[in-house]
Write a protein that holds these residues in place. Structure first.
Motif, short mmCIF file in Angstrom:
data_model
loop_
_atom_site.label_atom_id
_atom_site.label_comp_id
_atom_site.label_asym_id
_atom_site.label_seq_id
_atom_site.Cartn_x
_atom_site.Cartn_y
_atom_site.Cartn_z
N TYR A 49 0.83 -1.21 0.00
CA TYR A 49 0.00 0.00 0.00
C TYR A 49 0.87 1.26 0.00
O TYR A 49 0.62 2.20 -0.77
CB TYR A 49 -0.93 0.03 1.22
N ARG A 50 1.86 1.30 0.87
CA ARG A 50 2.72 2.48 0.96
C ARG A 50 3.44 2.75 -0.35
O ARG A 50 3.53 3.88 -0.81
CB ARG A 50 3.71 2.35 2.11
N ARG A 51 3.95 1.69 -0.96
CA ARG A 51 4.66 1.85 -2.23
C ARG A 51 3.72 2.32 -3.34
O ARG A 51 4.06 3.22 -4.10
CB ARG A 51 5.34 0.55 -2.63
N ALA A 52 2.55 1.74 -3.41
CA ALA A 52 1.57 2.14 -4.43
C ALA A 52 1.19 3.61 -4.24
O ALA A 52 1.15 4.38 -5.20
CB ALA A 52 0.34 1.25 -4.37
N ALA A 53 0.92 4.00 -3.00
CA ALA A 53 0.55 5.39 -2.72
C ALA A 53 1.69 6.34 -3.05
O ALA A 53 1.46 7.42 -3.61
CB ALA A 53 0.14 5.53 -1.25
N ARG A 54 2.90 5.95 -2.73
CA ARG A 54 4.07 6.78 -3.03
C ARG A 54 4.22 6.99 -4.53
O ARG A 54 4.42 8.11 -5.01
CB ARG A 54 5.33 6.14 -2.43
N GLU A 55 4.05 5.93 -5.31
CA GLU A 55 4.18 6.04 -6.77
C GLU A 55 3.05 6.87 -7.36
O GLU A 55 3.28 7.69 -8.26
CB GLU A 55 4.22 4.65 -7.40
N LEU A 56 1.83 6.68 -6.88
CA LEU A 56 0.71 7.47 -7.36
C LEU A 56 0.89 8.95 -7.02
O LEU A 56 0.61 9.82 -7.85
CB LEU A 56 -0.61 6.95 -6.77
N ALA A 57 1.38 9.23 -5.82
CA ALA A 57 1.61 10.62 -5.42
C ALA A 57 2.70 11.25 -6.28
O ALA A 57 2.60 12.43 -6.65
CB ALA A 57 1.99 10.69 -3.95
N ARG A 58 3.73 10.50 -6.61
CA ARG A 58 4.79 11.03 -7.48
C ARG A 58 4.25 11.35 -8.87
O ARG A 58 4.64 12.34 -9.48
CB ARG A 58 5.94 10.04 -7.57
N LEU A 59 3.36 10.50 -9.37
CA LEU A 59 2.73 10.79 -10.67
C LEU A 59 1.90 12.07 -10.59
O LEU A 59 1.96 12.93 -11.47
CB LEU A 59 1.85 9.62 -11.11
N ALA A 60 1.12 12.20 -9.52
CA ALA A 60 0.31 13.40 -9.34
C ALA A 60 1.20 14.64 -9.22
O ALA A 60 0.89 15.70 -9.78
CB ALA A 60 -0.57 13.25 -8.10
N GLU A 61 2.31 14.49 -8.51
CA GLU A 61 3.24 15.61 -8.35
C GLU A 61 3.79 16.05 -9.71
O GLU A 61 3.85 17.25 -10.01
CB GLU A 61 4.39 15.20 -7.42
N ALA A 62 4.19 15.09 -10.54
CA ALA A 62 4.74 15.42 -11.85
C ALA A 62 3.72 16.17 -12.71
O ALA A 62 4.04 17.17 -13.35
CB ALA A 62 5.21 14.15 -12.56
N VAL A 63 2.49 15.69 -12.70
CA VAL A 63 1.43 16.34 -13.49
C VAL A 63 1.12 17.73 -12.93
O VAL A 63 1.01 18.70 -13.69
CB VAL A 63 0.16 15.47 -13.52
#
Length: 124
Positions: A49-63
């Motif tokens: 869960y933590r890894r998935a959330a971290r990756e999703l947040a990084r994608l949101a940050e880039a956008v």
């Protein structure tokens, strides 16, 4: 996972995954076990869960940075985000950790309605 697959150990899981008759759907079906494991404080499930959330947040940050979006709402899509409150909670925590002033929200309409509204705007 072992109980669900009726195997004894990690080697049995590997054999299941690599069996010729195993499909992507069979593997994806195992995802339903994740919330149960996390609710039982399973360390591996919580790490997923933590890894998935971290990756999703990084994608949101880039956008957000590309769009110069400093604050606002982040509309969530996809069955995992829409149906899994714990994943949404983890994502919100990651957004905060990254100091993004984005609020994760569930869609107000389905994708078809969104497409229709966008098409209407484009025709104006």
């Amino acid at each position: 996972v072992c109980e669900t697959l009726n195997v004894q150990d990690a080697a049995g899981i590997v054999a299941f995954v690599y069996a010729p008759e195993c499909t992507k759907r069979d593997i994806a079906a195992l995802a339903r076990l994740l919330p149960q494991a996390a609710a039982a404080d399973d360390a591996a499930a919580l790490a997923i869960y933590r890894r998935a959330a971290r990756e999703l947040a990084r994608l949101a940050e880039a956008v957000a940075r590309r769009l110069k979006l400093e604050q606002g709402e982040l509309a969530l899509a996809g069955s995992a985000l829409v149906n899994d409150a714990f994943l949404r909670q983890c994502l919100s925590q990651e957004l905060t950790r990254l100091e993004l002033d984005l609020t994760a929200v569930l869609p107000r309409q389905d994708a078809a309605m969104g497409a229709a509204l966008l098409a209407r705007e484009m025709l104006r």
